[in-house]
Design an enzyme around this catalytic site. Structure first.
Site, PDB file in Angstrom:
ATOM      1  N   SER A  95      67.155  29.791  -7.530  1.00 55.32           N
ATOM      2  CA  SER A  95      65.523  29.480  -5.582  1.00 55.32           C
ATOM      3  C   SER A  95      66.189  30.458  -4.889  1.00 55.32           C
ATOM      4  CB  SER A  95      65.787  27.829  -5.492  1.00 55.32           C
ATOM      5  OG  SER A  95      65.896  27.324  -7.157  1.00 55.32           O
ATOM      6  N   LYS A 171      58.646  28.714  -7.471  1.00 53.39           N
ATOM      7  CA  LYS A 171      59.321  27.592  -7.389  1.00 53.39           C
ATOM      8  C   LYS A 171      59.371  26.421  -5.530  1.00 53.39           C
ATOM      9  CE  LYS A 171      62.973  25.350  -7.235  1.00 53.39           C
ATOM     10  NZ  LYS A 171      63.561  23.907  -7.014  1.00 53.39           N
ATOM     11  N   LYS A 239      66.779  25.172   3.299  1.00 51.79           N
ATOM     12  CA  LYS A 239      66.511  26.355   2.228  1.00 51.79           C
ATOM     13  C   LYS A 239      65.214  26.924   1.814  1.00 51.79           C
ATOM     14  CE  LYS A 239      68.370  27.378  -1.376  1.00 51.79           C
ATOM     15  NZ  LYS A 239      67.615  27.258  -2.878  1.00 51.79           N
TER      16      LYS A 239
END
Ligand code: NAD
Length: 295
Positions: A95, A171, A239
């Protein structure tokens, strides 16, 4: 088929094992030995570098933490592009920021390497049982080529979302919905507890209605138990929200809810809870309200 697999962490290890179970030959690399040893014990062959993996395999999968790691593994010294022959397919399942996927794919194209971005949703349990949801960006013909024999050996679904970077954009959307949903659940259940209503009864009463969600079903039991073992870590969600905020700012799509939840996660990290499960947002509300949902 001979497949290279780089990045054997929480997710990469079980994904690699599912490819072995499906009958593929695997060549693996990780900077940490433990993941490599586990994959080798399951039947994989170890390579000494990402370059060596690419020299040996026409298809290479990466499952790494974030954009800088994928850039290092693909673009830098002893990386995939140093070893790859033209025609190699790179499937990046990490990701990362959609812009980074586009940048890496451009460098790949100059070497004749075809890259797709294919991040996953579902976490470790679904990586183990091979039922991840996979979202894909890049050349559709490459997607079709790897869908059945590779992607669907690790996932229950693989959906083509558009050009390179579209998998990671999808995502990011997923991570925004999950973060805001957990925060809403933590806020609501703290309110109920502080107002004197048993949160377990609130869960029973509302989970079947419009407020119910996969997040509620997965995370409220953890909040009730005071169990914040990961799962998906606060640090990893930070993140992803960083990537979402940077992407949103770059294209003029403000993310005010995401920004608020980001600050809650930052508070948890400052409290030493970066390795907690992201359901630890309940601890943020415990801190500001003085009331714990459970535990
Ligand atoms: P992890 O940190 O457990 O694993 C990453 C692996 O990459 C580690 O084994 C690390 O040693 C290796 N690595 C780092 N730099 C390297 C390098 N230069 N060369 C070779 N190997 C290197 O992370 P994870 O939980 O497996 O997550 C991987 C990706 O999947 C992340 O982008 C994460 O956001 C995403 N993801 C994780 C989950 C989850 O529940 N853990 C769920 C969905 C998606």
């Amino acid at each position: 088929m001979k497949i290279g697999f780089i990045g054997l962490g929480i997710m990469g290890r079980p994904m690699a094992k599912n490819l072995l179970k499906a009958g593929h030959e695997l060549v693996v690399y990780d900077v940490v030995r433990a993941g490599v040893d586990e994959a080798v014990a399951a039947g994989a062959k170890a390579a000494p570098s990402s370059k060596a993996v690419a020299q040996d395999c026409g298809i290479v999968i990466t499952m790494l933490p974030n954009s800088p790691h994928v850039k290092t593994v693909v673009l830098e010294k002893d990386g995939v592009l140093e070893g790859a022959k033209p025609g190699t397919i790179l499937i990046d399942m990490s990701s990362i920021a959609p812009g980074a996927s586009q940048e890496i794919a451009k460098a790949c194209a100059q070497k004749g390497v075809k890259m797709i971005d294919a991040p996953v949703s579902g976490g470790e349990p679904k990586a183990v049982d091979g039922s991840l949801s996979i979202m894909v960006g890049g050349d559709k013909a490459v997607f079709e080529q790897v869908k059945d024999d590779i992607l669907l050996k690790m996932g229950a679904s693989a959906v083509y979302c558009g050009e390179i970077g579209a998998g990671n954009t999808t995502k990011l959307a997923n991570q925004v919905v999950v973060a805001c949903n957990i925060a809403a659940v933590a806020e609501a259940f703290t309110l109920a507890k502080k107002a004197g209503v048993d949160p377990a009864l609130v869960f029973d009463a509302i989970k079947g209605g419009l407020a119910g969600s996969t997040v509620m079903n997965a995370k409220v039991p953890m909040m009730l138990d005071g169990n914040f073992n990961p799962g998906f870590k606060v640090d990893l969600h930070i993140k992803d929200l960083n990537n979402a905020l940077e992407t949103g700012h770059a294209i003029g799509s403000p993310l005010p809810l995401t920004a608020a939840v980001m600050e809650m996660f930052q508070t948890l990290r400052a409290d030493g809870r970066g390795q907690d499960d992201h359901s630890s947002l309940a601890n943020y509300y415990a801190k500001v309200s003085g009331t714990k949902i459970g535990g």
